[in-house]
Enzyme design. Structure first.
Site: not given
Ligand code: ATP
Ligand code: MG
Length: 578
Positions: A51, A277, A287
């Site tokens: 995102e 994760r 984020k």
């Molecule tokens: P955050 O929790 O940092 O806001 P998010 O999951 O909302 O992260 P996205 O932009 O939706 O961020 O993530 C893109 C991809 O990266 C998704 O498939 C998500 O599952 C993966 N991802 C995000 N954080 C991690 C992590 N700590 N370890 C592994 N994969 C991750």
């Molecule tokens: Mg997300």
């Protein structure tokens, strides 16, 4: 330290000498079963779906390496897809930074960059199809009421009074929602599934809401926006994704992912697979929290070298290859774990130990005058660029009467086992001469400001012809030739190992995470160091010429990582305990 209950697991053992495809994991096993069964016509198509609401961090790197790695290992494809359905938090700066970071990590989506917002019209069509099939309805409860009606884990929900609106009425209302006839929040479109479902996600989830927001790509064309759960599965299906890999928090949403695809006519039905994760000690990987650090000025920006963002790690000097190695070594599993940041540093150190040229940098200079060295004489000493790889060549470094050594390498009152410089003691100056300290000069406050030494001309190159041994070898620069530099030393951003578990994570920030040295000296060959290039300052660690300050009037170096490998110690202890 507060404990979030996440166990700290030992990392996988050091990998076999690198092959093209990394170590196996449960997702690969699953894909191989699918391939054997002839599923998806033998195709493997994955995607990385960020995102654009922030910069990518090391957790995203795990997902990027996994998704692009699967495509590479099975001759498939991996798309980059921006999941841009929430205009309130998204913008074009984030879109650009994400592309830079994925490319820098070494991955290529070729022509397959997609935006969920490109599917808005198609998604709208799918929503209309659900309404026509009697499987979605416009609900006019408020957000609070929807929550009340949803029930709890132990009690079923109750149906919305709008649940049985006619298909014609739903179509009419949904068309008018799109046309902008209603206020934000006055209606939503919901899937008609089961208000008593054990899985709360299936209790008539919201598919669309009205939000008058400007979107960075679709501008003001839409005032209704689809929800993640509706958008994601359909975007995957539209793109022909075969394996939709996501993190564990979406496990419950898989039922809805499948429901949407099962109840619509779609080109294919990808399989959602969840993995744990990445959590890393002494940092936060969310984020929302990273944005807070940037906005409140706790760091200088998204690319502050203390940030766990890809741009921060890049600026710190972490090679992309070391990050990929790290992602491979932590492996992929279903169980949450906390990875020690020392392992990431270990991977960086291992990479730089082999790749970084050795140079001389004196972080905290102390002046040394060689009394018996001829005034005005300059000798060029031969330095190997990398002692383990003589084929990488050598360079000439000037030696003269006035030098700088490291302040820490001198002690006036030295214990017997002190092998560095002290009054009356002899040491080797790397690749130059043996010198003996003969006099200490102090200022009015009693602080040591300079040393006088004598050198032994017979020891040129750093070897004694009479076999006389010295234990200490110091790095040095010639005062007249060295360049002034600013050196930034970094430590963990958080003092707590698990700041995510702190009620007030800002209170656990490490007050000593940055130390700036403004009076360092580096050898003259670094004048032409490219921005972002990495070196080992002998005996001091690995340093990278700062990417942002490259145009500044003096050299700025970031310490990437020190020389001491705390991971090696941890690993040894783990082996002992095992
Ligand atoms: P955050 O929790 O940092 O806001 P998010 O999951 O909302 O992260 P996205 O932009 O939706 O961020 O993530 C893109 C991809 O990266 C998704 O498939 C998500 O599952 C993966 N991802 C995000 N954080 C991690 C992590 N700590 N370890 C592994 N994969 C991750
Ligand atoms: Mg997300």
């Amino acid at each position: 330290m507060k404990n979030s209950g996440i166990p700290t697991l030992p990392a996988a053992p050091a990998p076999e000498p690198s092959t093209d495809s990394g170590p196996s994991n449960f997702i690969k096993t699953l894909i191989e079963e699918d391939l054997r069964a002839g599923k998806n016509d033998g195709r493997v198509a994955t995607r990385f779906p960020p995102e654009p609401n922030g910069y990518l961090h090391i957790g995203h790197a795990k997902s990027i390496c996994l998704n692009f790695g699967l495509a590479r290992d099975y001759n498939g494809t991996c798309n980059l897809r921006f999941d841009d359905t929430n205009p309130a938090k998204e913008n074009a700066e984030y879109v650009a930074s994400i592309q830079t970071d994925v490319r820098w990590l070494g991955f290529d989506w070729e022509d397959r960059v997609h935006f969920a917002s490109d599917y808005f019209e198609a998604l709208y069509g799918y929503a209309v199809a659900l309404i026509q099939a009697g499987k979605a309805y416009v609900c006019s409860l408020s957000a609070d009421q929807i929550r009340e009606y949803r029930g709890t884990l132990t009690e079923p929900g109750s149906p919305s009074p709008y649940r049985n609106r006619s298909i014609a009425e739903n179509l009419d209302l949904f068309t008018r929602m799109r046309a902008g006839e209603f206020a934000d929040g006055s209606h939503v479109l919901r899937a008609k599934i089961d208000m008593a479902a054990a899985n709360l996600v299936l209790r008539d989830p919201t598919l669309y809401r009205i939000r008058r927001l400007h979107h960075h790509r679709t501008a003001d064309r839409w005032c209704i926006y689809p929800m993640y759960d509706f958008t994601h599965c359909l975007s995957d299906a539209i793109e022909g994704i075969t394996h939709s890999v996501c993190t564990m928090e979406f496990e419950n949403n898989r039922a809805l992912y499948d429901w949407v695809l099962d109840n619509l006519e779609v080109p294919c039905h990808p399989q959602q697979i969840e993995f744990a994760r990445l959590n890393l000690t002494h940092t936060v990987l969310s984020k929302r929290k990273l944005i807070e650090l940037v906005e409140k000025g706790f760091v200088s920006g998204w690319d502050d070298p203390r940030m766990p963002t890809i741009s921060g790690l890049r600026r710190r000097g972490y090679p992309a290859e070391a990050i990929r190695t790290f992602c491979e070594r932590i492996g992929v599993a279903k169980r949450e774990s906390m990875v020690d940041i020392a392992l990431l540093e270990h991977c960086v150190r291992e990479n730089l130990n082999a790749s970084a040229p050795r140079v001389m940098g004196v972080l905290r200079p102390l002046k040394v005058v060689i009394d018996n060295y001829p005034e005005g004489q300059v000798e060029e000493m031969t330095f190997l660029n990398h002692p383990e790889y003589p084929e990488r060549g050598s360079r000439m470094v000037p030696f003269s009467k006035v030098l700088y050594i490291e302040r820490d390498d001198f002690r006036e009152e030295a214990p017997r086992k002190w092998f560095r410089l002290a009054p009356g003691r002899e040491v080797r100056l790397r690749y130059a001469y043996y010198v003996t300290c003969v006099k200490v000069v102090k200022d009015a406050a009693g602080e040591v400001v300079a040393l006088h030494c004598t050198y032994d001309p017979a020891t040129r190159g750093g070897d004694s012809p009479d076999g006389r041994k010295v234990k200490g070898t110091l790095h040095w620069v010639s005062a007249a030739h060295a360049l002034p530099a600013e050196v930034r030393l970094y430590d963990n951003l958080f003092s707590e190992a698990d700041p995510q578990a702190c009620a007030d994570f800002e209170a656990c920030l490490n007050p000593r995470s940055l130390e700036t040295l403004t009076d360092s000296r580096v050898e003259a060959s670094l004048a032409t160091a490219a921005a972002g290039s990495r070196y080992q300052f002998e005996r001091q660690g690995y340093f990278c010429r700062d990417l942002q300050a490259a145009g500044a009037d003096r050299l700025v170096f970031n310490r990437t990582v020190g020389l001491r490998d705390s991971w090696a110690k941890i690993e040894k202890a783990q082996q002992r305990d095992a």
